[in-house]
Design a protein around this motif. Structure first.
Motif: not given
Length: 181
Positions: A61-65
């Protein structure tokens, strides 16, 4: 029959670094677009690992924008070129679904700290074979220094005179300041 399946699955397994839920990883994944192939690097926190053998998967999981993005990868896929462990997380759960409800700084995972005597993460990635094959090289001993030339007695004389003059000054009576009253 299951022995045949197990042997085929074992042949398909690849060497992967040790990582668990909470670790930050970089997955180098091949993307095929038409006739072109490129490597896409996907970096994020592992929120789960599931399955075993050739069917094992992990979700990153990552935060993209500002939007949370999760991607599930098959662990032993030939499309994964390599997996790098960027940081080892300090978590007490196998599944980190609670990160889905958090945004920004609250979605971070504490990084594990290591003391001086513990094993560093880089050492975890080392194969046992390379460690066993490595030759032990003893530390180099410093070369024996040549004995210094003896100093001439003339060089010691000025030091001795200086010590005597300091002692003489210490023994000399000190005049006390006279106060004007």
């Amino acid at each position: 029959m299951s022995n045949i399946i197990d042997s085929i699955e074992r042949a398909q397994l690849r060497r992967v670094p040790r990582f668990k839920a909470g670790d930050t990883v970089r997955v180098h994944f091949q993307v095929i677009e038409g006739q072109r192939r490129r490597v896409q690097v996907y970096e994020g926190i592992v929120i789960k690992r599931q399955g075993s053998g050739a069917r094992e998967t992990f979700t990153v999981r990552k935060q993209s924008f500002g939007v949370g993005v999760e991607r599930t990868f098959p662990l032993h896929s030939p499309k994964i070129e390599k997996i790098e462990v960027a940081a080892i997380g300090d978590v007490n759960r196998a599944k980190l679904y609670y990160l889905r409800g958090r945004v920004g700084k609250k979605a971070r995972v504490r990084e594990k700290r290591y003391g001086a005597a513990s094993v560093l993460p880089e050492a975890l990635d080392a194969d046992l074979e390379t460690v066993e094959e490595a030759e032990v090289v003893p530390p180099e001993e410093p070369e024996a220094e040549a004995p210094e030339a003896e100093e001439a007695p003339e060089a010691e004389a000025p030091e001795a005179e200086a010590e005597e003059s300091v002692e003489a000054e210490a023994e000399a009576p000190v005049a006390e300041p006279v106060s004007a009253e």
